[in-house]
Design a protein around this motif. Structure first.
Motif, PDB file in Angstrom:
ATOM      1  N   GLN A   1       0.709  -1.017   0.300  1.00 54.11           N
ATOM      2  CA  GLN A   1       0.110  -0.128   0.004  1.00 54.11           C
ATOM      3  C   GLN A   1       0.596   1.262  -0.015  1.00 54.11           C
ATOM      4  OE1 GLN A   1      -2.533  -1.871   3.185  1.00 54.11           O
ATOM      5  NE2 GLN A   1      -3.947  -0.808   1.986  1.00 54.11           N
TER       6      GLN A   1
ATOM      7  N   HIS B   1       1.534  -9.083   5.172  1.00 52.79           N
ATOM      8  CA  HIS B   1       0.209  -8.892   5.008  1.00 52.79           C
ATOM      9  C   HIS B   1      -0.451  -8.668   3.852  1.00 52.79           C
ATOM     10  CE1 HIS B   1      -1.319  -4.425   6.814  1.00 52.79           C
ATOM     11  NE2 HIS B   1      -2.278  -4.781   5.577  1.00 52.79           N
TER      12      HIS B   1
ATOM     13  N   ASN C   1      -1.062 -10.402   8.696  1.00 52.71           N
ATOM     14  CA  ASN C   1      -2.730  -9.698   9.334  1.00 52.71           C
ATOM     15  C   ASN C   1      -3.761 -10.090   8.562  1.00 52.71           C
ATOM     16  OD1 ASN C   1      -3.391  -6.710   9.451  1.00 52.71           O
ATOM     17  ND2 ASN C   1      -3.665  -7.135   7.155  1.00 52.71           N
ATOM     18  N   GLU C   2      -4.873 -10.074   9.553  1.00 47.17           N
ATOM     19  CA  GLU C   2      -6.109 -10.298   9.160  1.00 47.17           C
ATOM     20  C   GLU C   2      -6.093 -11.510   8.120  1.00 47.17           C
ATOM     21  OE1 GLU C   2      -8.058  -6.749   7.728  1.00 47.17           O
ATOM     22  OE2 GLU C   2      -7.682  -5.501   9.494  1.00 47.17           O
TER      23      GLU C   2
ATOM     24  N   TYR D   1     -12.351  -1.915  13.290  1.00 48.11           N
ATOM     25  CA  TYR D   1     -12.864  -0.578  12.936  1.00 48.11           C
ATOM     26  C   TYR D   1     -14.003   0.069  13.612  1.00 48.11           C
ATOM     27  CZ  TYR D   1      -8.800  -0.831   9.614  1.00 48.11           C
ATOM     28  OH  TYR D   1      -7.230  -0.396   9.091  1.00 48.11           O
TER      29      TYR D   1
ATOM     30  N   TRP E   1     -19.003   1.987   7.349  1.00 47.44           N
ATOM     31  CA  TRP E   1     -19.501   1.037   8.876  1.00 47.44           C
ATOM     32  C   TRP E   1     -19.659   2.178  10.268  1.00 47.44           C
ATOM     33  CZ3 TRP E   1     -13.145   0.141   7.757  1.00 47.44           C
ATOM     34  CH2 TRP E   1     -12.873  -0.703   6.513  1.00 47.44           C
TER      35      TRP E   1
ATOM     36  N   GLU F   1      -4.374  -1.837  14.212  1.00 45.94           N
ATOM     37  CA  GLU F   1      -5.273  -0.823  13.332  1.00 45.94           C
ATOM     38  C   GLU F   1      -6.334  -0.256  13.648  1.00 45.94           C
ATOM     39  OE1 GLU F   1      -5.548  -2.320   9.251  1.00 45.94           O
ATOM     40  OE2 GLU F   1      -3.918  -3.696   9.592  1.00 45.94           O
TER      41      GLU F   1
ATOM     42  N   TRP G   1      -3.921   3.652  11.661  1.00 48.02           N
ATOM     43  CA  TRP G   1      -4.754   3.257  10.147  1.00 48.02           C
ATOM     44  C   TRP G   1      -4.240   4.360   9.662  1.00 48.02           C
ATOM     45  CZ3 TRP G   1      -1.924  -0.562   7.437  1.00 48.02           C
ATOM     46  CH2 TRP G   1      -2.451  -0.467   6.375  1.00 48.02           C
TER      47      TRP G   1
ATOM     48  N   SER H   1      -5.723   2.110  -1.008  1.00 49.55           N
ATOM     49  CA  SER H   1      -6.601   1.163  -0.046  1.00 49.55           C
ATOM     50  C   SER H   1      -6.694  -0.344  -1.226  1.00 49.55           C
ATOM     51  CB  SER H   1      -7.625   2.034   0.184  1.00 49.55           C
ATOM     52  OG  SER H   1      -8.981   1.102  -0.329  1.00 49.55           O
ATOM     53  N   TRP H   2      -6.928  -1.193  -0.727  1.00 51.62           N
ATOM     54  CA  TRP H   2      -6.757  -1.786  -1.050  1.00 51.62           C
ATOM     55  C   TRP H   2      -7.805  -2.257  -2.851  1.00 51.62           C
ATOM     56  CZ3 TRP H   2      -2.595  -5.594  -1.130  1.00 51.62           C
ATOM     57  CH2 TRP H   2      -1.831  -5.819   0.434  1.00 51.62           C
TER      58      TRP H   2
ATOM     59  N   ASN I   1     -10.067   0.426  -2.347  1.00 52.63           N
ATOM     60  CA  ASN I   1     -10.480   1.765  -3.509  1.00 52.63           C
ATOM     61  C   ASN I   1      -9.324   3.280  -3.905  1.00 52.63           C
ATOM     62  OD1 ASN I   1     -13.529   1.221  -1.494  1.00 52.63           O
ATOM     63  ND2 ASN I   1     -11.870   0.676   0.151  1.00 52.63           N
TER      64      ASN I   1
ATOM     65  N   LYS J   1     -10.408   6.391  -0.624  1.00 52.66           N
ATOM     66  CA  LYS J   1     -10.513   6.322   0.608  1.00 52.66           C
ATOM     67  C   LYS J   1      -8.920   6.960   2.018  1.00 52.66           C
ATOM     68  CE  LYS J   1     -12.776   3.378   3.960  1.00 52.66           C
ATOM     69  NZ  LYS J   1     -13.764   2.229   4.063  1.00 52.66           N
TER      70      LYS J   1
ATOM     71  N   TYR K   1      -7.113   7.949   4.980  1.00 52.47           N
ATOM     72  CA  TYR K   1      -6.897   7.052   6.936  1.00 52.47           C
ATOM     73  C   TYR K   1      -5.463   7.756   7.250  1.00 52.47           C
ATOM     74  CZ  TYR K   1      -9.663   2.801   5.899  1.00 52.47           C
ATOM     75  OH  TYR K   1     -10.659   2.208   5.900  1.00 52.47           O
TER      76      TYR K   1
HETATM   77  C1  BGP Z   1      -7.612  -3.743   7.213  1.00 46.76           C
HETATM   78  C2  BGP Z   1      -6.136  -3.781   6.260  1.00 46.76           C
HETATM   79  C3  BGP Z   1      -5.447  -2.914   5.813  1.00 46.76           C
HETATM   80  C4  BGP Z   1      -6.491  -1.820   5.303  1.00 46.76           C
HETATM   81  C5  BGP Z   1      -7.320  -1.197   6.095  1.00 46.76           C
HETATM   82  C6  BGP Z   1      -8.882   0.014   5.618  1.00 46.76           C
HETATM   83  O1  BGP Z   1      -7.999  -4.812   6.766  1.00 46.76           O
HETATM   84  O2  BGP Z   1      -5.561  -4.256   7.858  1.00 46.76           O
HETATM   85  O3  BGP Z   1      -4.520  -3.112   4.851  1.00 46.76           O
HETATM   86  O4  BGP Z   1      -6.456  -1.840   3.492  1.00 46.76           O
HETATM   87  O5  BGP Z   1      -8.063  -2.511   6.491  1.00 46.76           O
HETATM   88  O6  BGP Z   1      -9.216  -0.532   4.185  1.00 46.76           O
HETATM   89  P1  BGP Z   1      -9.853   0.067   3.734  1.00 46.76           P
HETATM   90  O7  BGP Z   1      -8.975   0.882   2.319  1.00 46.76           O
HETATM   91  O8  BGP Z   1     -10.088  -1.009   2.519  1.00 46.76           O
HETATM   92  O9  BGP Z   1     -10.550   0.624   4.057  1.00 46.76           O
END
Ligand code: BGP
Length: 475
Positions: free
Chosen positions: A19, A120, A164-165, A299, A349, A377, A423, A430-431, A433, A437, A439
Protein backbone atom coordinates in the motif's frame (compact mmCIF):
# COMPACT_ATOMS: atom_id res chain seq x y z
CA UNK A 1 -9.96 11.36 36.70
CA UNK A 2 -7.00 12.16 34.47
CA UNK A 3 -4.86 9.26 33.35
CA UNK A 4 -1.89 8.88 31.08
CA UNK A 5 -1.24 5.76 29.07
CA UNK A 6 1.10 3.50 31.05
CA UNK A 7 4.83 3.87 30.34
CA UNK A 8 5.08 0.58 28.48
CA UNK A 9 2.13 1.37 26.19
CA UNK A 10 3.22 2.10 22.59
CA UNK A 11 1.49 4.84 20.63
CA UNK A 12 2.10 4.16 16.98
CA UNK A 13 0.82 4.11 13.44
CA UNK A 14 0.77 1.48 10.69
CA UNK A 15 1.11 0.88 6.96
CA UNK A 16 1.63 -2.18 4.71
CA UNK A 17 4.24 -2.77 2.01
CA UNK A 18 1.99 -3.04 -1.06
CA UNK A 19 0.00 0.00 0.00
CA UNK A 20 2.96 2.39 0.36
CA UNK A 21 6.17 1.15 -1.23
CA UNK A 22 5.67 1.28 -5.00
CA UNK A 23 8.92 0.45 -6.87
CA UNK A 24 7.42 -2.91 -7.74
CA UNK A 25 10.06 -3.73 -10.33
CA UNK A 26 13.09 -2.30 -8.60
CA UNK A 27 16.18 -3.87 -7.10
CA UNK A 28 15.24 -7.43 -7.91
CA UNK A 29 11.77 -7.50 -6.40
CA UNK A 30 9.64 -10.39 -7.67
CA UNK A 31 6.03 -10.21 -8.84
CA UNK A 32 3.30 -10.49 -6.20
CA UNK A 33 -0.27 -11.71 -6.58
CA UNK A 34 -1.47 -8.12 -6.13
CA UNK A 35 0.81 -6.88 -8.92
CA UNK A 36 -1.03 -9.30 -11.20
CA UNK A 37 -4.54 -9.08 -9.76
CA UNK A 38 -4.72 -5.28 -9.79
CA UNK A 39 -4.14 -5.40 -13.56
CA UNK A 40 -7.38 -7.26 -14.16
CA UNK A 41 -9.89 -4.71 -15.42
CA UNK A 42 -12.46 -3.65 -12.83
CA UNK A 43 -10.92 -5.37 -9.82
CA UNK A 44 -9.89 -2.15 -8.05
CA UNK A 45 -11.35 1.34 -8.02
CA UNK A 46 -10.38 3.07 -11.31
CA UNK A 47 -7.96 0.18 -11.86
CA UNK A 48 -5.48 1.63 -9.38
CA UNK A 49 -2.44 -0.47 -8.51
CA UNK A 50 0.59 -0.41 -6.25
CA UNK A 51 3.20 0.28 -8.95
CA UNK A 52 3.93 3.65 -7.37
CA UNK A 53 1.58 3.78 -4.35
CA UNK A 54 3.14 6.63 -2.34
CA UNK A 55 6.66 5.58 -3.28
CA UNK A 56 7.80 4.91 0.27
CA UNK A 57 10.62 2.90 -1.30
CA UNK A 58 12.28 6.17 -2.27
CA UNK A 59 10.70 8.43 0.36
CA UNK A 60 11.30 6.32 3.47
CA UNK A 61 13.83 8.73 4.96
CA UNK A 62 11.48 11.66 4.57
CA UNK A 63 8.52 9.67 5.91
CA UNK A 64 10.37 8.31 8.94
CA UNK A 65 11.63 11.84 9.67
CA UNK A 66 7.98 12.94 9.67
CA UNK A 67 7.19 10.13 12.10
CA UNK A 68 10.04 11.23 14.33
CA UNK A 69 8.93 14.85 14.28
CA UNK A 70 5.48 13.67 15.31
CA UNK A 71 7.00 11.77 18.22
CA UNK A 72 5.68 8.43 16.98
CA UNK A 73 6.80 5.69 19.35
CA UNK A 74 6.34 2.73 17.06
CA UNK A 75 5.92 2.15 13.35
CA UNK A 76 4.09 -0.97 12.20
CA UNK A 77 5.02 -1.89 8.62
CA UNK A 78 5.13 -5.07 6.59
CA UNK A 79 7.88 -6.77 4.62
CA UNK A 80 7.19 -7.54 0.98
CA UNK A 81 7.94 -11.25 0.68
CA UNK A 82 8.85 -10.72 -3.01
CA UNK A 83 11.66 -8.32 -2.11
CA UNK A 84 13.31 -11.00 0.02
CA UNK A 85 12.39 -14.07 -2.07
CA UNK A 86 11.45 -12.85 -5.57
CA UNK A 87 10.06 -16.28 -6.44
CA UNK A 88 8.62 -16.99 -3.01
CA UNK A 89 11.31 -19.50 -2.19
CA UNK A 90 14.84 -20.40 -3.27
CA UNK A 91 17.06 -17.45 -4.03
CA UNK A 92 17.37 -14.56 -1.51
CA UNK A 93 17.54 -11.05 -2.94
CA UNK A 94 20.20 -9.14 -1.03
CA UNK A 95 18.86 -5.77 -2.16
CA UNK A 96 15.58 -6.51 -0.42
CA UNK A 97 17.39 -7.28 2.83
CA UNK A 98 19.31 -4.02 2.45
CA UNK A 99 16.14 -2.00 1.99
CA UNK A 100 14.51 -3.29 5.18
CA UNK A 101 17.79 -2.96 7.07
CA UNK A 102 17.79 0.69 6.07
CA UNK A 103 14.15 1.20 7.12
CA UNK A 104 14.70 -0.52 10.48
CA UNK A 105 17.92 1.40 11.17
CA UNK A 106 16.29 4.68 10.21
CA UNK A 107 13.48 3.99 12.71
CA UNK A 108 15.94 3.03 15.44
CA UNK A 109 18.06 6.13 14.84
CA UNK A 110 15.06 8.14 15.96
CA UNK A 111 14.10 5.75 18.74
CA UNK A 112 11.01 4.52 16.84
CA UNK A 113 10.20 0.89 17.66
CA UNK A 114 9.80 -1.21 14.48
CA UNK A 115 6.73 -3.48 14.70
CA UNK A 116 6.92 -5.82 11.74
CA UNK A 117 4.19 -7.75 9.94
CA UNK A 118 5.46 -10.68 7.90
CA UNK A 119 2.38 -11.27 5.78
CA UNK A 120 0.19 -8.37 4.81
CA UNK A 121 -1.42 -10.01 1.76
CA UNK A 122 1.17 -9.65 -1.04
CA UNK A 123 1.94 -13.29 -1.84
CA UNK A 124 4.65 -14.11 -4.39
CA UNK A 125 2.86 -14.80 -7.67
CA UNK A 126 5.00 -17.90 -8.22
CA UNK A 127 3.37 -19.43 -5.13
CA UNK A 128 -0.11 -18.20 -6.06
CA UNK A 129 0.23 -20.02 -9.37
CA UNK A 130 0.93 -23.23 -7.52
CA UNK A 131 -2.26 -23.10 -5.51
CA UNK A 132 -1.46 -20.25 -3.10
CA UNK A 133 -2.64 -20.89 0.44
CA UNK A 134 -4.46 -24.06 -0.56
CA UNK A 135 -1.03 -25.63 -1.10
CA UNK A 136 0.96 -26.69 1.98
CA UNK A 137 4.15 -25.70 0.11
CA UNK A 138 3.12 -22.05 0.44
CA UNK A 139 3.02 -22.47 4.20
CA UNK A 140 6.46 -24.12 4.18
CA UNK A 141 7.80 -21.28 2.02
CA UNK A 142 6.33 -18.75 4.44
CA UNK A 143 8.16 -20.35 7.35
CA UNK A 144 11.42 -20.11 5.41
CA UNK A 145 10.72 -16.46 4.60
CA UNK A 146 9.90 -15.77 8.26
CA UNK A 147 13.11 -17.48 9.41
CA UNK A 148 15.15 -15.40 6.99
CA UNK A 149 13.55 -12.24 8.39
CA UNK A 150 14.23 -13.32 11.99
CA UNK A 151 17.86 -14.10 11.10
CA UNK A 152 18.46 -10.86 9.22
CA UNK A 153 16.43 -8.39 11.28
CA UNK A 154 15.76 -10.07 14.62
CA UNK A 155 18.73 -8.45 16.33
CA UNK A 156 16.86 -5.15 16.01
CA UNK A 157 13.20 -6.08 15.52
CA UNK A 158 11.62 -7.29 18.76
CA UNK A 159 7.94 -7.26 17.77
CA UNK A 160 6.64 -9.53 15.03
CA UNK A 161 3.22 -10.24 13.58
CA UNK A 162 2.89 -13.40 11.49
CA UNK A 163 -0.37 -12.69 9.64
CA UNK A 164 -2.50 -9.67 9.07
CA UNK A 165 -6.24 -10.30 8.95
CA UNK A 166 -6.48 -13.82 7.56
CA UNK A 167 -10.23 -13.43 7.95
CA UNK A 168 -10.25 -10.94 5.07
CA UNK A 169 -7.57 -12.04 2.66
CA UNK A 170 -8.89 -15.61 2.73
CA UNK A 171 -12.58 -14.73 2.59
CA UNK A 172 -12.07 -12.24 -0.22
CA UNK A 173 -9.63 -14.57 -1.96
CA UNK A 174 -11.79 -17.70 -1.90
CA UNK A 175 -15.39 -16.67 -1.29
CA UNK A 176 -16.16 -13.26 -2.83
CA UNK A 177 -13.29 -13.20 -5.30
CA UNK A 178 -12.53 -9.56 -4.52
CA UNK A 179 -8.88 -10.30 -3.67
CA UNK A 180 -6.45 -12.67 -5.34
CA UNK A 181 -6.71 -15.48 -6.31
CA UNK A 182 -10.24 -14.23 -7.08
CA UNK A 183 -12.13 -17.48 -6.50
CA UNK A 184 -15.86 -17.27 -5.97
CA UNK A 185 -17.54 -19.43 -3.42
CA UNK A 186 -14.65 -21.88 -3.34
CA UNK A 187 -15.54 -23.23 0.09
CA UNK A 188 -13.23 -26.20 -0.13
CA UNK A 189 -10.26 -23.99 -1.02
CA UNK A 190 -11.25 -21.53 1.68
CA UNK A 191 -11.07 -23.97 4.58
CA UNK A 192 -7.96 -25.65 3.25
CA UNK A 193 -6.29 -22.25 3.03
CA UNK A 194 -7.32 -21.38 6.59
CA UNK A 195 -5.71 -24.56 7.84
CA UNK A 196 -2.47 -24.02 5.92
CA UNK A 197 -2.30 -20.45 7.16
CA UNK A 198 -2.59 -21.72 10.74
CA UNK A 199 0.15 -24.24 10.08
CA UNK A 200 2.39 -21.44 8.74
CA UNK A 201 1.66 -19.24 11.74
CA UNK A 202 2.35 -21.98 14.28
CA UNK A 203 5.58 -23.15 12.62
CA UNK A 204 6.83 -19.54 12.36
CA UNK A 205 6.10 -18.88 16.06
CA UNK A 206 8.04 -21.99 17.05
CA UNK A 207 10.92 -21.11 14.71
CA UNK A 208 11.06 -17.63 16.25
CA UNK A 209 11.11 -18.83 19.84
CA UNK A 210 13.81 -21.41 19.05
CA UNK A 211 16.09 -18.56 18.10
CA UNK A 212 15.92 -16.99 21.57
CA UNK A 213 15.91 -13.47 20.26
CA UNK A 214 13.93 -12.31 23.28
CA UNK A 215 11.26 -10.50 21.38
CA UNK A 216 7.55 -11.10 21.01
CA UNK A 217 5.45 -12.57 18.24
CA UNK A 218 1.71 -12.49 17.64
CA UNK A 219 -1.14 -12.66 15.15
CA UNK A 220 -3.31 -9.75 13.95
CA UNK A 221 -6.97 -10.39 13.53
CA UNK A 222 -9.48 -8.31 11.58
CA UNK A 223 -11.82 -7.95 14.50
CA UNK A 224 -15.38 -7.01 13.63
CA UNK A 225 -17.23 -8.49 16.62
CA UNK A 226 -20.76 -9.61 15.77
CA UNK A 227 -23.55 -8.62 18.13
CA UNK A 228 -27.17 -9.79 17.87
CA UNK A 229 -29.49 -7.14 16.47
CA UNK A 230 -31.74 -7.66 19.49
CA UNK A 231 -32.43 -10.11 22.32
CA UNK A 232 -34.32 -12.56 20.14
CA UNK A 233 -32.82 -16.01 20.61
CA UNK A 234 -32.40 -16.80 16.94
CA UNK A 235 -30.43 -13.58 16.42
CA UNK A 236 -28.21 -14.43 19.35
CA UNK A 237 -27.55 -17.79 17.75
CA UNK A 238 -26.77 -16.04 14.48
CA UNK A 239 -24.23 -13.74 16.19
CA UNK A 240 -22.54 -16.70 17.85
CA UNK A 241 -22.39 -18.54 14.54
CA UNK A 242 -20.90 -15.44 12.90
CA UNK A 243 -18.27 -15.08 15.62
CA UNK A 244 -17.41 -18.76 15.26
CA UNK A 245 -16.68 -18.38 11.55
CA UNK A 246 -15.20 -14.88 11.63
CA UNK A 247 -13.20 -14.87 14.85
CA UNK A 248 -12.92 -18.14 16.76
CA UNK A 249 -11.89 -20.20 13.73
CA UNK A 250 -8.92 -17.80 13.50
CA UNK A 251 -8.13 -17.19 17.16
CA UNK A 252 -8.84 -20.58 18.77
CA UNK A 253 -6.00 -22.41 16.95
CA UNK A 254 -3.65 -19.51 17.78
CA UNK A 255 -4.66 -19.20 21.43
CA UNK A 256 -5.83 -22.72 22.33
CA UNK A 257 -4.18 -24.87 19.69
CA UNK A 258 -7.45 -26.31 18.39
CA UNK A 259 -10.48 -25.44 16.28
CA UNK A 260 -13.83 -24.80 17.95
CA UNK A 261 -15.87 -28.03 18.10
CA UNK A 262 -18.83 -26.10 16.72
CA UNK A 263 -16.87 -25.21 13.59
CA UNK A 264 -15.59 -28.77 13.14
CA UNK A 265 -19.11 -30.21 13.47
CA UNK A 266 -20.57 -27.73 11.10
CA UNK A 267 -17.86 -28.30 8.47
CA UNK A 268 -18.17 -32.06 8.85
CA UNK A 269 -21.92 -31.79 8.25
CA UNK A 270 -21.26 -29.93 5.04
CA UNK A 271 -18.36 -32.20 3.97
CA UNK A 272 -16.03 -29.22 4.05
CA UNK A 273 -13.63 -30.33 6.73
CA UNK A 274 -10.07 -30.16 5.36
CA UNK A 275 -7.54 -32.79 6.29
CA UNK A 276 -6.28 -31.95 9.78
CA UNK A 277 -3.32 -34.10 10.74
CA UNK A 278 -2.62 -35.06 14.33
CA UNK A 279 0.87 -33.56 14.05
CA UNK A 280 -0.57 -30.24 12.88
CA UNK A 281 -2.66 -30.03 16.02
CA UNK A 282 0.40 -30.82 18.12
CA UNK A 283 2.21 -27.97 16.41
CA UNK A 284 -0.73 -25.59 16.98
CA UNK A 285 -0.82 -26.54 20.60
CA UNK A 286 2.91 -25.96 21.08
CA UNK A 287 2.69 -22.58 19.30
CA UNK A 288 -0.35 -21.54 21.37
CA UNK A 289 1.79 -21.86 24.50
CA UNK A 290 4.48 -19.66 22.96
CA UNK A 291 2.53 -16.92 21.19
CA UNK A 292 2.81 -13.58 22.95
CA UNK A 293 -0.10 -11.44 21.85
CA UNK A 294 -3.12 -10.92 19.69
CA UNK A 295 -3.28 -7.82 17.54
CA UNK A 296 -6.77 -6.48 16.96
CA UNK A 297 -7.50 -4.48 13.84
CA UNK A 298 -10.71 -2.84 14.89
CA UNK A 299 -12.77 -0.58 12.68
CA UNK A 300 -16.40 -1.46 13.42
CA UNK A 301 -18.75 -3.99 15.01
CA UNK A 302 -21.51 -5.81 13.09
CA UNK A 303 -25.18 -6.10 13.96
CA UNK A 304 -26.32 -9.58 13.02
CA UNK A 305 -29.65 -11.29 12.52
CA UNK A 306 -30.66 -14.82 11.72
CA UNK A 307 -31.04 -15.45 8.01
CA UNK A 308 -31.46 -19.20 7.95
CA UNK A 309 -33.76 -20.21 5.15
CA UNK A 310 -33.90 -16.78 3.56
CA UNK A 311 -31.75 -17.77 0.59
CA UNK A 312 -29.14 -15.07 0.93
CA UNK A 313 -27.14 -14.59 -2.21
CA UNK A 314 -23.46 -13.85 -1.95
CA UNK A 315 -22.76 -10.42 -3.32
CA UNK A 316 -19.65 -10.70 -5.48
CA UNK A 317 -19.32 -7.01 -6.33
CA UNK A 318 -16.23 -5.03 -5.46
CA UNK A 319 -18.47 -2.57 -3.63
CA UNK A 320 -19.71 -5.30 -1.32
CA UNK A 321 -16.20 -6.31 -0.32
CA UNK A 322 -15.18 -2.68 -0.06
CA UNK A 323 -17.93 -2.33 2.55
CA UNK A 324 -20.16 0.05 0.64
CA UNK A 325 -23.13 -2.26 0.42
CA UNK A 326 -24.42 -5.11 2.52
CA UNK A 327 -21.83 -7.82 3.04
CA UNK A 328 -22.24 -11.47 2.03
CA UNK A 329 -22.34 -14.49 4.31
CA UNK A 330 -20.69 -17.55 2.99
CA UNK A 331 -23.14 -20.04 4.42
CA UNK A 332 -26.34 -17.99 4.45
CA UNK A 333 -26.86 -18.52 8.17
CA UNK A 334 -26.69 -14.90 9.20
CA UNK A 335 -27.00 -11.46 7.79
CA UNK A 336 -25.24 -8.27 8.80
CA UNK A 337 -27.65 -5.38 8.96
CA UNK A 338 -27.27 -1.65 9.43
CA UNK A 339 -29.89 -0.53 11.92
CA UNK A 340 -31.09 3.05 11.62
CA UNK A 341 -30.15 5.58 14.24
CA UNK A 342 -26.55 4.44 14.59
CA UNK A 343 -23.46 6.31 13.48
CA UNK A 344 -21.78 5.18 10.24
CA UNK A 345 -18.75 6.25 8.22
CA UNK A 346 -19.02 7.23 4.55
CA UNK A 347 -18.31 3.56 3.75
CA UNK A 348 -21.16 2.36 5.95
CA UNK A 349 -18.99 1.08 8.81
CA UNK A 350 -20.60 1.53 12.20
CA UNK A 351 -18.68 3.82 14.54
CA UNK A 352 -18.69 2.35 18.03
CA UNK A 353 -15.69 2.67 20.36
CA UNK A 354 -17.63 0.96 23.15
CA UNK A 355 -18.07 -2.15 20.98
CA UNK A 356 -14.29 -2.54 20.93
CA UNK A 357 -14.38 -3.00 24.70
CA UNK A 358 -17.45 -5.21 24.51
CA UNK A 359 -15.62 -7.31 21.92
CA UNK A 360 -12.51 -7.57 24.09
CA UNK A 361 -14.66 -8.74 27.00
CA UNK A 362 -15.94 -11.58 24.82
CA UNK A 363 -12.35 -12.52 23.96
CA UNK A 364 -11.37 -12.40 27.64
CA UNK A 365 -14.19 -14.82 28.44
CA UNK A 366 -12.82 -17.19 25.85
CA UNK A 367 -9.06 -16.79 26.20
CA UNK A 368 -8.55 -15.41 29.70
CA UNK A 369 -8.57 -12.00 31.35
CA UNK A 370 -4.91 -11.36 30.89
CA UNK A 371 -4.48 -11.97 27.16
CA UNK A 372 -1.97 -9.49 25.88
CA UNK A 373 -3.42 -7.25 23.22
CA UNK A 374 -2.32 -4.54 20.85
CA UNK A 375 -4.74 -2.54 18.77
CA UNK A 376 -2.75 -3.04 15.57
CA UNK A 377 -5.11 -0.97 13.39
CA UNK A 378 -7.88 1.53 13.97
CA UNK A 379 -8.77 4.65 12.05
CA UNK A 380 -11.24 6.50 9.88
CA UNK A 381 -11.44 6.08 6.12
CA UNK A 382 -12.77 9.37 4.82
CA UNK A 383 -12.67 11.77 1.90
CA UNK A 384 -10.77 14.68 3.42
CA UNK A 385 -11.37 18.29 2.59
CA UNK A 386 -8.03 19.22 1.06
CA UNK A 387 -8.81 22.82 0.11
CA UNK A 388 -6.80 25.61 1.67
CA UNK A 389 -3.65 25.74 3.69
CA UNK A 390 -4.22 23.05 6.23
CA UNK A 391 -6.18 19.85 5.78
CA UNK A 392 -8.86 19.94 8.47
CA UNK A 393 -9.56 16.26 9.08
CA UNK A 394 -11.61 16.86 12.20
CA UNK A 395 -13.75 13.68 11.81
CA UNK A 396 -10.55 11.58 11.92
CA UNK A 397 -9.38 13.32 15.10
CA UNK A 398 -12.77 12.74 16.68
CA UNK A 399 -12.78 9.05 15.65
CA UNK A 400 -9.30 8.27 16.95
CA UNK A 401 -9.81 10.33 20.10
CA UNK A 402 -12.96 8.39 21.02
CA UNK A 403 -11.26 5.05 20.40
CA UNK A 404 -8.20 6.04 22.43
CA UNK A 405 -10.48 7.03 25.31
CA UNK A 406 -12.10 3.58 25.07
CA UNK A 407 -8.66 1.94 25.15
CA UNK A 408 -7.81 3.94 28.28
CA UNK A 409 -11.07 2.85 29.83
CA UNK A 410 -10.19 -0.77 29.01
CA UNK A 411 -6.79 -0.42 30.65
CA UNK A 412 -8.46 1.09 33.69
CA UNK A 413 -10.74 -1.96 33.86
CA UNK A 414 -7.68 -4.20 33.83
CA UNK A 415 -7.44 -5.14 30.14
CA UNK A 416 -3.89 -5.98 29.14
CA UNK A 417 -3.66 -3.63 26.13
CA UNK A 418 -0.07 -2.69 25.35
CA UNK A 419 -0.30 -0.39 22.37
CA UNK A 420 -2.37 1.37 19.75
CA UNK A 421 -1.52 1.77 16.06
CA UNK A 422 -3.53 4.24 14.05
CA UNK A 423 -4.23 3.17 10.50
CA UNK A 424 -2.55 4.77 8.76
CA UNK A 425 0.48 6.97 9.16
CA UNK A 426 0.20 8.37 5.66
CA UNK A 427 -2.53 8.37 3.00
CA UNK A 428 -1.93 5.18 1.06
CA UNK A 429 -3.44 2.86 -1.50
CA UNK A 430 -6.60 1.22 -0.24
CA UNK A 431 -6.77 -2.33 -1.66
CA UNK A 432 -10.14 -1.83 -3.30
CA UNK A 433 -10.80 1.88 -2.90
CA UNK A 434 -7.77 3.34 -4.66
CA UNK A 435 -6.64 6.65 -3.23
CA UNK A 436 -10.19 7.82 -2.64
CA UNK A 437 -10.45 6.51 0.90
CA UNK A 438 -7.95 8.35 3.08
CA UNK A 439 -6.77 7.28 6.51
CA UNK A 440 -3.50 9.13 7.05
CA UNK A 441 -2.08 11.87 9.27
CA UNK A 442 -0.07 12.91 6.22
CA UNK A 443 -1.57 13.83 2.86
CA UNK A 444 0.12 12.88 -0.40
CA UNK A 445 -0.47 15.03 -3.47
CA UNK A 446 -0.53 12.72 -6.49
CA UNK A 447 -0.55 15.75 -8.80
CA UNK A 448 2.52 17.32 -7.27
CA UNK A 449 5.34 14.76 -7.18
CA UNK A 450 3.83 12.91 -4.23
CA UNK A 451 4.45 15.90 -1.99
CA UNK A 452 3.73 15.17 1.67
CA UNK A 453 1.69 17.63 3.82
CA UNK A 454 0.80 17.34 7.47
CA UNK A 455 -2.90 17.31 8.26
CA UNK A 456 -4.56 18.75 11.34
CA UNK A 457 -4.63 15.23 12.79
CA UNK A 458 -0.83 15.04 12.51
CA UNK A 459 -0.42 17.90 14.98
CA UNK A 460 -3.19 16.55 17.17
CA UNK A 461 -1.61 13.07 17.41
CA UNK A 462 1.75 14.71 18.11
CA UNK A 463 0.14 16.40 21.12
CA UNK A 464 -1.53 13.17 22.24
CA UNK A 465 1.84 11.40 22.22
CA UNK A 466 3.61 14.28 23.97
CA UNK A 467 1.03 14.28 26.76
CA UNK A 468 0.69 10.46 26.77
CA UNK A 469 -3.05 10.83 26.20
CA UNK A 470 -3.65 12.59 29.49
CA UNK A 471 -5.89 15.29 28.01
CA UNK A 472 -7.89 13.18 25.58
CA UNK A 473 -11.15 13.51 27.45
CA UNK A 474 -10.93 17.33 27.44
CA UNK A 475 -9.94 17.84 23.82
C1 BGP B 1 -7.47 -3.58 6.93
C2 BGP B 1 -6.15 -3.86 6.28
C3 BGP B 1 -5.38 -2.64 5.87
C4 BGP B 1 -6.25 -1.50 5.38
C5 BGP B 1 -7.49 -1.28 6.24
C6 BGP B 1 -8.49 -0.32 5.66
O1 BGP B 1 -8.34 -4.60 6.63
O2 BGP B 1 -5.32 -4.60 7.15
O3 BGP B 1 -4.40 -3.03 4.97
O4 BGP B 1 -6.48 -1.55 4.05
O5 BGP B 1 -8.15 -2.48 6.49
O6 BGP B 1 -9.20 -0.95 4.64
P1 BGP B 1 -9.86 -0.19 3.44
O7 BGP B 1 -8.75 0.50 2.74
O8 BGP B 1 -10.50 -1.24 2.62
O9 BGP B 1 -10.84 0.75 4.02
Amino acid sequence: MRMKFPNDFLIGAATAAYQVEGAVKEDGKGVSNWDVFSRIEGKTLNNTNGDIAVDFYHHYREDIALMAEMGLESYRFSIAWTRIYPDGTGRVNQKGIEFYNAVIDECLNYGIVPFVTLYHWDLPQALEENGGWTNRNTAEAFVKFAETCFDCFGDRVKHWITFNESVYFLRFGYITGAHPPGHRNDQEGFFKAIHNMHYAHAAAVIAYKKRRQYGEIGFSHGFAPNFPLNDCESNQGAALHANMFETYIYLDPVMKGSYPEYVLDSLRDRSLLPEIKEEDLKLFSEASRLVDFIGLNYYHPNAVRNAKGSEIQIDYSREASAGKTRQFYFDGMYEIVKPEGREYTKWGWEVSPESLLEGIRILQDRYGDQIKLYITENGLGDVDDVQGERIQDTPRIDFIRRHLIAVKQGIREGMNIKGYFAWSFIDLLSWLNGFEKQYGFVYVDHNDNLKRSKKQSYYWYQHVIATRGEQLEEE
